[in-house]
Design a protein around this motif. Structure first.
Motif, mmCIF file in Angstrom:
data_model
loop_
_atom_site.group_PDB
_atom_site.id
_atom_site.type_symbol
_atom_site.label_atom_id
_atom_site.label_comp_id
_atom_site.label_asym_id
_atom_site.label_seq_id
_atom_site.Cartn_x
_atom_site.Cartn_y
_atom_site.Cartn_z
ATOM 1 N N ILE A 18 0.830 -1.205 0.000
ATOM 2 C CA ILE A 18 0.000 0.000 0.000
ATOM 3 C C ILE A 18 0.864 1.254 0.000
ATOM 4 C CG2 ILE A 18 -1.659 1.340 1.366
ATOM 5 C CD1 ILE A 18 -2.797 -1.370 2.330
ATOM 6 N N ALA A 19 1.891 1.268 0.843
ATOM 7 C CA ALA A 19 2.769 2.428 0.924
ATOM 8 C C ALA A 19 3.485 2.675 -0.398
ATOM 9 C CB ALA A 19 3.783 2.242 2.049
ATOM 10 N N CYS A 26 2.319 8.574 2.428
ATOM 11 C CA CYS A 26 1.388 7.635 3.072
ATOM 12 C C CYS A 26 2.133 6.786 4.094
ATOM 13 C CB CYS A 26 0.722 6.734 2.028
ATOM 14 S SG CYS A 26 -0.363 5.470 2.742
ATOM 15 N N GLU A 27 1.756 6.935 5.351
ATOM 16 C CA GLU A 27 2.309 6.108 6.422
ATOM 17 C C GLU A 27 1.371 4.927 6.649
ATOM 18 O OE1 GLU A 27 3.874 7.510 10.607
ATOM 19 O OE2 GLU A 27 1.703 7.164 10.714
ATOM 20 N N VAL A 28 1.931 3.720 6.725
ATOM 21 C CA VAL A 28 1.131 2.523 6.998
ATOM 22 C C VAL A 28 1.712 1.833 8.224
ATOM 23 C CG1 VAL A 28 0.104 0.435 6.054
ATOM 24 C CG2 VAL A 28 0.772 2.285 4.507
ATOM 25 N N VAL A 29 0.855 1.568 9.197
ATOM 26 C CA VAL A 29 1.289 1.037 10.489
ATOM 27 C C VAL A 29 0.519 -0.232 10.819
ATOM 28 C CG1 VAL A 29 1.618 1.574 12.936
ATOM 29 C CG2 VAL A 29 1.631 3.422 11.247
ATOM 30 N N VAL A 30 1.215 -1.223 11.383
ATOM 31 C CA VAL A 30 0.556 -2.413 11.925
ATOM 32 C C VAL A 30 0.743 -2.387 13.434
ATOM 33 C CG1 VAL A 30 0.449 -4.928 11.977
ATOM 34 C CG2 VAL A 30 0.948 -3.751 9.824
ATOM 35 N N HIS A 31 -0.388 -2.461 14.158
ATOM 36 C CA HIS A 31 -0.381 -2.451 15.624
ATOM 37 C C HIS A 31 -0.691 -3.847 16.166
ATOM 38 C CE1 HIS A 31 -0.388 1.940 16.397
ATOM 39 N NE2 HIS A 31 -1.109 2.037 15.299
ATOM 40 N N LEU A 103 -10.329 -9.222 18.115
ATOM 41 C CA LEU A 103 -9.378 -8.237 17.587
ATOM 42 C C LEU A 103 -7.988 -8.520 18.130
ATOM 43 C CD1 LEU A 103 -9.302 -5.564 15.888
ATOM 44 C CD2 LEU A 103 -9.333 -4.364 18.079
ATOM 45 N N VAL A 104 -7.011 -8.617 17.222
ATOM 46 C CA VAL A 104 -5.628 -8.853 17.643
ATOM 47 C C VAL A 104 -4.698 -7.740 17.180
ATOM 48 C CG1 VAL A 104 -5.901 -11.355 17.730
ATOM 49 C CG2 VAL A 104 -5.139 -10.284 15.594
ATOM 50 N N GLY A 105 -5.126 -6.989 16.165
ATOM 51 C CA GLY A 105 -4.259 -5.928 15.658
ATOM 52 C C GLY A 105 -5.009 -4.973 14.754
ATOM 53 N N LEU A 106 -4.285 -3.962 14.287
ATOM 54 C CA LEU A 106 -4.846 -2.949 13.404
ATOM 55 C C LEU A 106 -3.832 -2.618 12.325
ATOM 56 C CD1 LEU A 106 -5.926 -0.485 16.246
ATOM 57 C CD2 LEU A 106 -7.480 -2.014 15.023
ATOM 58 N N MET A 107 -4.325 -2.364 11.131
ATOM 59 C CA MET A 107 -3.475 -1.804 10.085
ATOM 60 C C MET A 107 -4.019 -0.419 9.758
ATOM 61 S SD MET A 107 -2.190 -3.292 6.395
ATOM 62 C CE MET A 107 -3.831 -3.376 5.662
ATOM 63 N N CYS A 108 -3.199 0.604 9.960
ATOM 64 C CA CYS A 108 -3.653 1.990 9.833
ATOM 65 C C CYS A 108 -2.919 2.707 8.702
ATOM 66 C CB CYS A 108 -3.414 2.737 11.140
ATOM 67 S SG CYS A 108 -4.200 1.966 12.573
ATOM 68 N N LEU A 109 -3.682 3.453 7.902
ATOM 69 C CA LEU A 109 -3.131 4.281 6.827
ATOM 70 C C LEU A 109 -3.317 5.743 7.199
ATOM 71 C CD1 LEU A 109 -3.921 1.522 5.408
ATOM 72 C CD2 LEU A 109 -4.112 2.856 3.316
ATOM 73 N N ASN A 110 -2.257 6.518 7.065
ATOM 74 C CA ASN A 110 -2.319 7.951 7.335
ATOM 75 C C ASN A 110 -1.680 8.692 6.162
ATOM 76 O OD1 ASN A 110 -3.262 7.647 10.180
ATOM 77 N ND2 ASN A 110 -1.264 6.677 10.417
ATOM 78 N N ILE A 111 -2.514 9.355 5.374
ATOM 79 C CA ILE A 111 -2.030 10.084 4.200
ATOM 80 C C ILE A 111 -1.906 11.557 4.553
ATOM 81 C CG2 ILE A 111 -2.444 10.648 1.780
ATOM 82 C CD1 ILE A 111 -4.184 8.129 1.612
ATOM 83 N N ASP A 112 -0.712 12.096 4.436
ATOM 84 C CA ASP A 112 -0.459 13.491 4.764
ATOM 85 C C ASP A 112 -1.073 14.382 3.692
ATOM 86 O OD1 ASP A 112 0.495 15.970 5.462
ATOM 87 O OD2 ASP A 112 2.581 15.338 5.716
ATOM 88 N N VAL A 113 -2.125 15.123 4.059
ATOM 89 C CA VAL A 113 -2.800 16.023 3.117
ATOM 90 C C VAL A 113 -2.607 17.489 3.509
ATOM 91 C CG1 VAL A 113 -4.536 14.300 2.478
ATOM 92 C CG2 VAL A 113 -4.993 15.851 4.388
ATOM 93 N N THR A 114 -1.617 17.728 4.360
ATOM 94 C CA THR A 114 -1.386 19.086 4.860
ATOM 95 C C THR A 114 -1.277 20.102 3.737
ATOM 96 O OG1 THR A 114 -0.161 18.113 6.719
ATOM 97 C CG2 THR A 114 0.067 20.494 6.357
ATOM 98 N N HIS A 115 -0.454 19.798 2.752
ATOM 99 C CA HIS A 115 -0.192 20.777 1.699
ATOM 100 C C HIS A 115 -1.261 20.784 0.616
ATOM 101 C CE1 HIS A 115 3.614 21.582 3.562
ATOM 102 N NE2 HIS A 115 3.931 20.299 3.512
#
Length: 223
Positions: A18-19, A26-31, A103-115
């Motif tokens: 995805i990244a 785009c930051e992608v994190v697995v928790h 629930l055992v985990g999460l996959m999170c997407l964070n797209i920087d749209v600041t600009h």
């Protein structure tokens, strides 16, 4: 390696995929939710938020765990998050569940749209695909102003952020609040998952000018 860890690690290449498609914004994190204080076990483009493997959950992750919204949903998408440097993100979270639906985990997407705000006129069609609002299933009623996720990896900073966000709604110093008002604050902090983190009780006690046993007593009253 246990079954849960294998399941979570199976999402690592998906996160990288995805990244790679969306790009460096785009930051992608697995928790791994079994350890909220060190829940990040994989991250791509962590430079965006400054987080790394071994960092803590976010305020939204804690709220998800307390509200158990994952029982009825597979994911939440298109909500707003903010970063420690004032960035704005368009975010989404996928619930990673075991074979029993736990629930055992999460996959999170964070797209920087600041600009993107600067060029909003010509990319408006992209941003309007879905409104930048928090997931309604776990946040306040629609008539109330919704909160956003705060992408902070340091446990102490995260606790301070949540506690101060709650206390900022109050017009008087904490040491002048009544016992009932302090119980109400402890209730709200509990709903936001503060006490899932080590150090939550001591931080709240200091912020409310009460002892740690008093915090535990208040929590007992809420059961």
């Amino acid at each position: 390696m246990n079954e849960t860890r294998q399941l979570l690690e199976s999402y690592f290449p998906i996160a990288s995929f995805i990244a790679a498609i969306i790009g460096p914004k785009c930051e992608v994190v697995v928790h791994d939710i079994s350890d909220p204080e060190r829940s990040i076990i994989f991250i791509e483009n962590g430079h965006i938020s400054g987080r790394k493997v071994g960092d803590a959950s976010t305020d939204l992750v804690l709220k998800i765990l307390k509200a158990e919204a994952y029982r009825e949903e597979q994911f939440i998408a298109n909500y707003k998050a903010s970063g420690p440097r004032g960035q704005t993100f368009r975010s989404a979270t996928y619930f990673i569940k075991d074979r029993n639906g736990g629930l055992v985990g999460l996959m999170c997407l964070n797209i920087d749209v600041t600009h993107m705000d600067v060029a909003a006129e010509w990319i408006n069609s992209i941003l309007q695909g879905a409104s930048l609002t928090p997931p309604t299933s776990i946040d306040a009623p629609k008539e109330e102003k919704p909160s956003t996720e705060y992408l902070q990896g340091n446990v102490d900073d995260l606790l301070q952020h949540i506690i101060q966000s709650v206390l900022s709604k109050i017009s008087m110093p904490a040491d002048r609040l009544s016992s009932q008002e302090k119980i109400d604050i402890v209730k709200e902090l509990n709903e936001q998952g503060v006490f899932l983190l080590k150090g939550g009780v001591s931080k709240v006690a200091a912020a409310l000018s009460i002892s740690e046993p008093t915090v535990y007593r208040y929590l007992q009253k809420l059961k």
